[in-house]
Design a protein around this motif. Structure first.
Motif, PDB file in Angstrom:
ATOM      1  N   GLU A 143     -45.344  26.809  71.534  1.00 46.97           N
ATOM      2  CA  GLU A 143     -43.886  26.819  71.419  1.00 46.97           C
ATOM      3  C   GLU A 143     -43.385  28.165  70.910  1.00 46.97           C
ATOM      4  O   GLU A 143     -42.391  28.710  71.427  1.00 46.97           O
ATOM      5  N   ALA A 144     -44.073  28.713  69.913  1.00 42.46           N
ATOM      6  CA  ALA A 144     -43.666  30.006  69.355  1.00 42.46           C
ATOM      7  C   ALA A 144     -43.845  31.127  70.369  1.00 42.46           C
ATOM      8  O   ALA A 144     -43.002  32.026  70.488  1.00 42.46           O
ATOM      9  N   ALA A 145     -44.946  31.083  71.132  1.00 43.75           N
ATOM     10  CA  ALA A 145     -45.181  32.110  72.152  1.00 43.75           C
ATOM     11  C   ALA A 145     -44.146  32.006  73.262  1.00 43.75           C
ATOM     12  O   ALA A 145     -43.620  33.024  73.745  1.00 43.75           O
ATOM     13  N   ALA A 146     -43.818  30.783  73.696  1.00 43.28           N
ATOM     14  CA  ALA A 146     -42.837  30.585  74.762  1.00 43.28           C
ATOM     15  C   ALA A 146     -41.453  31.065  74.350  1.00 43.28           C
ATOM     16  O   ALA A 146     -40.658  31.516  75.181  1.00 43.28           O
ATOM     17  N   ALA A 147     -41.164  30.980  73.043  1.00 43.05           N
ATOM     18  CA  ALA A 147     -39.866  31.431  72.532  1.00 43.05           C
ATOM     19  C   ALA A 147     -39.852  32.925  72.259  1.00 43.05           C
ATOM     20  O   ALA A 147     -38.833  33.457  71.805  1.00 43.05           O
ATOM     21  N   GLY A 148     -40.977  33.600  72.511  1.00 52.84           N
ATOM     22  CA  GLY A 148     -41.056  35.027  72.267  1.00 52.84           C
ATOM     23  C   GLY A 148     -41.190  35.398  70.808  1.00 52.84           C
ATOM     24  O   GLY A 148     -40.991  36.556  70.433  1.00 52.84           O
ATOM     25  N   ARG A 149     -41.585  34.427  69.994  1.00 48.03           N
ATOM     26  CA  ARG A 149     -41.704  34.680  68.558  1.00 48.03           C
ATOM     27  C   ARG A 149     -43.099  35.123  68.161  1.00 48.03           C
ATOM     28  O   ARG A 149     -43.300  35.613  67.052  1.00 48.03           O
ATOM     29  N   LEU A 150     -44.079  34.910  69.042  1.00 48.10           N
ATOM     30  CA  LEU A 150     -45.452  35.347  68.799  1.00 48.10           C
ATOM     31  C   LEU A 150     -46.001  36.002  70.059  1.00 48.10           C
ATOM     32  O   LEU A 150     -45.588  35.650  71.172  1.00 48.10           O
ATOM     33  N   PRO A 151     -46.952  36.914  69.918  1.00 48.89           N
ATOM     34  CA  PRO A 151     -47.631  37.449  71.100  1.00 48.89           C
ATOM     35  C   PRO A 151     -48.344  36.324  71.843  1.00 48.89           C
ATOM     36  O   PRO A 151     -48.768  35.335  71.239  1.00 48.89           O
ATOM     37  N   ASP A 152     -48.465  36.471  73.147  1.00 51.26           N
ATOM     38  CA  ASP A 152     -49.097  35.442  73.966  1.00 51.26           C
ATOM     39  C   ASP A 152     -50.614  35.613  73.919  1.00 51.26           C
ATOM     40  O   ASP A 152     -51.243  36.055  74.873  1.00 51.26           O
ATOM     41  N   GLU A 153     -51.203  35.224  72.784  1.00 47.66           N
ATOM     42  CA  GLU A 153     -52.641  35.350  72.597  1.00 47.66           C
ATOM     43  C   GLU A 153     -53.346  34.068  73.035  1.00 47.66           C
ATOM     44  O   GLU A 153     -52.738  33.007  73.138  1.00 47.66           O
ATOM     45  N   ASP A 154     -54.658  34.162  73.260  1.00 48.50           N
ATOM     46  CA  ASP A 154     -55.453  33.018  73.657  1.00 48.50           C
ATOM     47  C   ASP A 154     -55.542  32.035  72.491  1.00 48.50           C
ATOM     48  O   ASP A 154     -56.111  32.358  71.445  1.00 48.50           O
ATOM     49  N   PRO A 155     -55.007  30.816  72.631  1.00 48.91           N
ATOM     50  CA  PRO A 155     -55.053  29.863  71.514  1.00 48.91           C
ATOM     51  C   PRO A 155     -56.471  29.452  71.147  1.00 48.91           C
ATOM     52  O   PRO A 155     -56.725  29.054  70.003  1.00 48.91           O
ATOM     53  N   ASP A 156     -57.399  29.531  72.077  1.00 43.12           N
ATOM     54  CA  ASP A 156     -58.785  29.172  71.775  1.00 43.12           C
ATOM     55  C   ASP A 156     -59.436  30.178  70.831  1.00 43.12           C
ATOM     56  O   ASP A 156     -60.497  29.892  70.257  1.00 43.12           O
ATOM     57  N   ILE A 157     -58.820  31.326  70.685  1.00 45.62           N
ATOM     58  CA  ILE A 157     -59.279  32.302  69.701  1.00 45.62           C
ATOM     59  C   ILE A 157     -58.503  32.144  68.396  1.00 45.62           C
ATOM     60  O   ILE A 157     -59.071  32.139  67.303  1.00 45.62           O
TER      61      ILE A 157
END
Length: 205
Positions: A143-157
């Motif tokens: 949700e945070a990545a989709a809102a542009g609030r976090l970098p789009d990093e691999d969640p598995d990491i």
């Protein structure tokens, strides 16, 4: 015949479990897992040994039942708390706070030690309760990545790195008056680690 607590056998069993779990919770906090015994739990809960063994044949079954009960309550508490926050970064901060407060409340051994203390099947049952919690974290990060609030990093990491940080007892092994300060420091650390320098004021829960 033992006195029945409540109006039915099912109510009696639940009342006994609640009483036993309350004692176990206190003993885990005060003494740690290794010092807990079924006889000690039974004595403090006001149960005979036979009655105790009828509900929990061994220490392992007691611990598994306790963790399952606590995990069910905690997952619901977590969902309600996170759903009550609109901002995705605030959701992540709330998640971190709750995880650390729960860690401060209980003195279960860490994962590796717990794995060695339990049979593999019992450990898998306990570990399975981490899945909804991990899923909640995954949803928050997405949700945070989709809102542009976090970098789009691999969640598995990101997810194992965050959960590892939140499982470190040293963070919460502080005097009670310093606990909230320690937790808020951990919140700021996690927010920076995932790619935001934003912080949020402590939210009562």
């Amino acid at each position: 015949m033992p006195k029945i607590i409540g109006g039915s056998l099912e109510e009696h069993r639940r009342a006994v479990r609640v009483r036993v779990f309350e004692v176990l919770r206190t003993q885990l906090y005060e003494r740690g897992f290794d010092a807990v015994t079924l006889a000690g739990i039974a004595a403090e809960a006001g149960l005979g040994r036979t009655a105790m063994y009828n509900h929990f044949p061994d220490k392992e079954s007691l611990l598994v039942a306790f963790v399952e009960d606590e995990a069910t309550s905690y997952v619901e508490r977590l969902r309600e708390a996170v759903d009550g926050v609109a901002d995705p970064i605030g959701k992540l901060a709330m998640f971190v706070r709750l995880q650390l407060r729960v860690l401060a409340e209980y003195h279960l051994p860490p994962g590796a030690a717990l794995a060695s203390a339990l049979a593999p099947a019992a450990y898998r049952r306990i570990s399975a309760h981490a899945d909804p919690i991990t899923g909640q974290l995954r949803t928050i990060l997405a949700e945070a990545a989709a809102a542009g609030r976090l970098p789009d990093e691999d969640p598995d990491i990101l997810i194992p790195m965050i959960t590892a940080a939140l499982a470190t007892r040293q963070v919460v092994d502080v005097p009670p008056e310093q606990l909230e300060q320690a937790i808020e420091g951990a919140v700021r650390f996690v927010l920076r680690a995932v790619g935001t320098s934003e912080t949020r004021k402590r939210s009562p829960i």
